[in-house]
Enzyme design. Structure first.
Site, PDB file in Angstrom:
ATOM      1  N   ASP A 277       0.835  -1.192   0.000  1.00 17.12           N
ATOM      2  CA  ASP A 277       0.000   0.000   0.000  1.00 17.12           C
ATOM      3  C   ASP A 277       0.875   1.249   0.000  1.00 17.12           C
ATOM      4  O   ASP A 277       1.876   1.316   0.713  1.00 17.12           O
ATOM      5  CB  ASP A 277      -0.870  -0.027   1.270  1.00 17.12           C
ATOM      6  CG  ASP A 277      -1.942   1.026   1.286  1.00 17.12           C
ATOM      7  OD1 ASP A 277      -2.862   0.935   0.469  1.00 17.12           O
ATOM      8  OD2 ASP A 277      -1.855   1.950   2.127  1.00 17.12           O
TER       9      ASP A 277
ATOM     10  N   GLU B 223       1.941  -0.096  -4.816  1.00 15.07           N
ATOM     11  CA  GLU B 223       0.942   0.881  -5.291  1.00 15.07           C
ATOM     12  C   GLU B 223       1.584   2.261  -5.287  1.00 15.07           C
ATOM     13  O   GLU B 223       1.970   2.777  -4.247  1.00 15.07           O
ATOM     14  CB  GLU B 223      -0.267   0.902  -4.357  1.00 15.07           C
ATOM     15  CG  GLU B 223      -1.304   1.927  -4.784  1.00 15.07           C
ATOM     16  CD  GLU B 223      -2.151   2.491  -3.642  1.00 15.07           C
ATOM     17  OE1 GLU B 223      -3.209   3.035  -3.927  1.00 15.07           O
ATOM     18  OE2 GLU B 223      -1.729   2.405  -2.466  1.00 15.07           O
TER      19      GLU B 223
HETATM   20  C1  BGC Z   1      -5.597   2.076  -0.360  1.00 19.02           C
HETATM   21  C2  BGC Z   1      -6.806   2.806   0.118  1.00 19.02           C
HETATM   22  C3  BGC Z   1      -6.469   3.392   1.479  1.00 19.02           C
HETATM   23  C4  BGC Z   1      -5.188   4.217   1.449  1.00 19.02           C
HETATM   24  C5  BGC Z   1      -4.655   4.466   2.810  1.00 19.02           C
HETATM   25  C6  BGC Z   1      -4.600   3.191  -0.517  1.00 19.02           C
HETATM   26  O1  BGC Z   1      -4.152   3.589  -1.588  1.00 19.02           O
HETATM   27  O2  BGC Z   1      -5.787   1.381  -1.559  1.00 19.02           O
HETATM   28  O3  BGC Z   1      -7.946   2.027   0.149  1.00 19.02           O
HETATM   29  O4  BGC Z   1      -7.523   4.192   1.911  1.00 19.02           O
HETATM   30  O5  BGC Z   1      -4.173   3.563   0.745  1.00 19.02           O
HETATM   31  O6  BGC Z   1      -4.105   3.310   3.329  1.00 19.02           O
END
Ligand code: BGC
Length: 549
Positions: free
Chosen positions: A207, A275
Site C-alpha cells: 500500500d 501501489e
Molecule cells: C488504499 C486505500 C487506502 C489508502 C490508505 C490506498 O491507496 O488502496 O484504500 O484508503 O491507501 O491506506
C-alpha cells in the site's frame, strides 16, 4: 504449496493475472453482513475457474476499521470480523491446491492510532517508541508545521496535547505515519512481513509504497503543475493542487525497497506489487522501483484507472511507460476498491445493456494485451457497474468528506452478487454492510457462469487463450496506430509476433494492414472480426488478433 507450483517459473508474476478480493464485500460465511476469510475460501473455485494466477486479498488484520482495514492495529493477526489465523492458513492451503498464489496487502506506511506502537509513541517525547512516528513542532506562526495535506482532506498534521506536538498523517488522523527514517521501524516492518512469508504467502501488495519516507526538513510542497493533477481524487480535493515533492517520493525509499527485496529473495517465487499514487511521476517512479532485480518486482499507478476510453489515451500511457520504464514492470488495472468501476466511467447511461456487455468483454482483452501484469477487481468479470448510493448509505470517510462533488469509494465496494435472489444475493444471509444495487442482480454469478455468451465466460475464455500465447505476457510492445476508435499494436517475444487491434467504439470500424504485414487471423479468443484481403473489419467493441509472419 503444490509441488507443481513450486517447480514452476519463479518469474510467474511477469504477465500474471491477479484477481483482487475486497474482503468485506466478497463473501460472508457467518451472516454478519461482512465478508470474511472462510467466505473467500468457499469461493476460490470461482476465482480459479477464470484461470488467473493469484488472488490479492485486501487487509484482514485487526483494525478499528476507520479506513476499513487500511488502519492496522496488529500486523500479525486476523481481525475477528474476518476470522482467525487458522482460517487464513486454510485459505492459503486451498488456494495452493487450486494452483492459485496468495498475495496479501501490507499497509506499512502508516498504522492505526490504536496500534500499541502509536499509543506508546504519543505518551511522551522520550519513551522508547517516541520517534517511531513523524512528530513535529508547530510552524513559525504557531500553526501546523508546513503545508502538507491529507489525501482525505485537511492538513496532514494533527495536534497532540500530551506531547504538545503535531504528528503526520497522509490519510485519516487515525492513520499516523510511521517514521521510516528510524531503522527500528524498518526492521519491525520487515519482521511482520517475514511472519506472513513463513505462513506461506506468495507475495505482498504494498500500500502507498511511495509514501514511506518524508522530507526530514519538512519543506513545503510547491503548487502542482497544471498537467499533473492526479486521477485518483477529484478536482474538489486540494491535495491534488500540490506537487508532492517532499511528503512522499523520497530517494531514501530505494534503499529500503532493496532491503525488502533481500527478504523476499529468501523465499523464492514470491513477489511484490507496489501501489504508486502519483500521476505526475508514476511512470518514472515505477521504472525506478522495478528496474533490475534488486527492488520491487512490479508496481501499478492509478493512471489507467479513471482514464479515458480513447485510443490516443491508452497509446499515450503505454508509450510514456515504455519511454521511462523500459526495464521496469507495470501491473495494469482498470478498476480497484478506490476508484469508480471502469464500466461506469466508460459507458453512458443511454447505452443498451447489450452494448455495455460488449464493452465489458472487450476490456479484458485490452487489459491483458498490454506489456505487463494485470489486476482484475472482483465483480468486473460480471460487468458490475458503479452503485449510486445516497449520502445516508455512505461508509467511506473520503466520500463523506467531499460529498456531493466526490461520492467516495463505496460505489465500487458493494458486495458481490453471487445469485439473483434476495437482499443478500448469496453474499450474506444477514444484512449486507453496503446495499447490493438491484441492477447487479441480473448480472449475478449464477446467471453468468453457465452462459457461454456472458461477460464471465469471455473473461474466462480470454484468460485461458492468453495463457497459450506467452508473447502477450512477456513480449515487447510497439504501438502502430492510435487514431480513435482504433488502437493497434504489435507484441513480440522470441519467434512469435502478434498484431492486436481494438475498436473502442460501439459502431463498426475497419483497419487496413500495412502492405508488408503478412497476417494470419488467430481464433479462440472470443472476439469476432473479419480479415478480408488487407482489411480487418471490426464490429463495435470488437478486437482482432493475428500472427505476423
Ligand atoms: C488504499 C486505500 C487506502 C489508502 C490508505 C490506498 O491507496 O488502496 O484504500 O484508503 O491507501 O491506506
Amino acid at each position: 504449496m503444490s509441488t507443481e507450483m513450486k517447480k514452476s517459473d519463479p518469474d510467474w508474476w511477469r504477465g500474471a493475472v491477479i484477481y483482487q478480493v475486497y474482503i468485506r464485500s466478497f463473501c460472508d460465511s457467518d451472516g454478519d453482513g461482512i465478508g470474511d476469510l472462510q467466505g473467500i475460501t468457499g469461493k476460490l473455485e470461482h476465482i480459479a475457474s477464470l484461470g488467473v494466477d493469484a488472488l490479492w486479498i485486501t487487509p484482514f488484520f485487526p483494525s478499528p476499521m476507520k479506513d476499513f482495514g487500511y488502519d492496522v492495529s496488529d500486523y500479525c493477526n486476523v481481525d475477528p470480523i474476518f476470522g482467525t489465523l487458522e482460517d487464513f492458513d486454510k485459505l492459503v492451503a486451498r488456494s495452493h491446491k487450486l494452483g492459485l498464489r496468495v498475495i496479501i496487502d501490507q499497509v506499512i506506511s502508516h498504522s492505526s492510532d490504536q496500534h500499541p506502537w502509536f499509543t506508546e509513541s504519543r505518551r511522551s517525547r522520550d519513551n522508547p517508541k517516541a520517534d517511531w512516528y513523524v512528530w513535529a513542532e508547530p510552524g513559525p506562526h504557531g500553526g501546523v508545521p508546513n503545508n502538507w495535506l491529507s489525501v482525505f482532506g485537511g492538513s496532514a498534521w494533527q495536534w497532540h496535547e500530551a506531547r504538545q506536538q503535531y504528528y503526520l498523517h497522509n490519510f485519516l488522523a487515525e492513520q499516523p505515519d510511521l517514521n521510516f527514517h528510524n531503522k527500528a521501524v524498518r526492521a519491525a516492518m520487515l519482521e511482520t512481513m517475514d511472519f506472513w512469508l513463513q505462513r506461506g504467502v506468495d507475495g505482498f501488495r504494498l500500500d502507498t509504497v511511495n509514501f514511506y519516507f518524508h522530507d526530514q526538513v519538512l519543506r513545503d510542497n510547491p503548487p502542482a503543475k497544471a498537467e499533473a493533477r492526479n486521477n485518483l481524487g477529484t478536482d474538489v480535493n486540494p491535495y491534488h493542487d500540490q506537487e508532492h515533492l517532499f511528503d512522499k517520493n523520497q530517494k531514501e525509499n530505494i534503499a529500503f525497497l532493496e532491503e525488502l527485496r533481500s527478504l523476499m529473495d529468501r523465499y523464492p517465487g514470491t513477489t511484490t506489487m507496489g501501489e504508486v499514487g502519483d500521476a505526475s511521476m508514476g511512470g518514472a517512479i515505477i521504472a525506478d522501483y522495478t528496474t533490475g532485480h534488486k527492488r520491487l518486482h512490479m508496481c501499478y499507478d492509478c493512471e489507467f484507472l479513471g482514464g479515458h476510453l480513447r485510443a490516443e489515451y491508452f497509446s499515450g500511457q503505454v508509450q510514456d511507460f515504455e519511454l521511462k520504464g523500459k526495464g521496469g514492470w507495470q501491473c495494469w488495472a482498470f478498476s480497484n476498491h478506490d476508484v469508480r468501476r471502469h464500466l461506469s466511467c466508460w459507458s453512458s447511461p443511454e447505452m443498451t445493456q447489450q452494448e455495455r456487455a460488449k464493452l465489458a468483454k472487450l476490456l479484458v482483452g485490452l487489459l491483458l494485451s498490454f506489456r505487463g501484469s494485470a489486476c482484475l477487481y472482483q465483480g468486473e468479470e460480471l460487468g458490475l457497474t458503479e452503485a449510486e448510493l445516497q449520502f445516508e448509505q455512505l461508509k467511506d470517510p473520503y466520500g463523506i468528506q467531499f460529498w456531493p462533488e466526490f461520492k467516495g469509494r463505496d460505489g465500487c465496494r458493494t458486495p458481490m452478487p453471487w445469485n439473483d435472489e434476495g437482499k443478500g444475493a448469496g453474499f450474506t444471509t444477514g444484512e449486507p454492510w453496503l446495499p447490493i444495487p438491484p441492477e447487479h442482480l441480473s448480472l449475478a454469478a449464477n446467471r453468468q457462469t453457465k452462459d457461454p455468451n456472458s461477460i464471465y465466460s469471455q473473461y474466462k475464455r480470454f484468460i485461458h487463450w492468453y495463457r497459450s500465447h506467452p508473447v502477450l505476457a512477456k513480449g515487447s510492445i510497439l504501438i502502430i496506430d492510435s487514431r480513435h476508435p482504433v488502437l493497434a499494436f504489435e507484441r513480440e517475444y522470441k519467434n512469435e509476433k502478434i498484431l492486436a487491434i481494438f475498436n473502442l467504439r460501439a459502431s463498426q470500424a475497419a483497419y487496413d494492414l500495412y502492405a508488408n504485414h503478412a497476417v494470419q487471423a488467430l481464433t479462440g479468443h472470443g472476439y469476432n472480426s473479419r480479415l478480408e484481403g488487407n482489411r480487418v473489419h471490426l464490429p463495435g467493441y470488437g478486437a482482432f488478433f493475428g500472427l505476423i509472419s
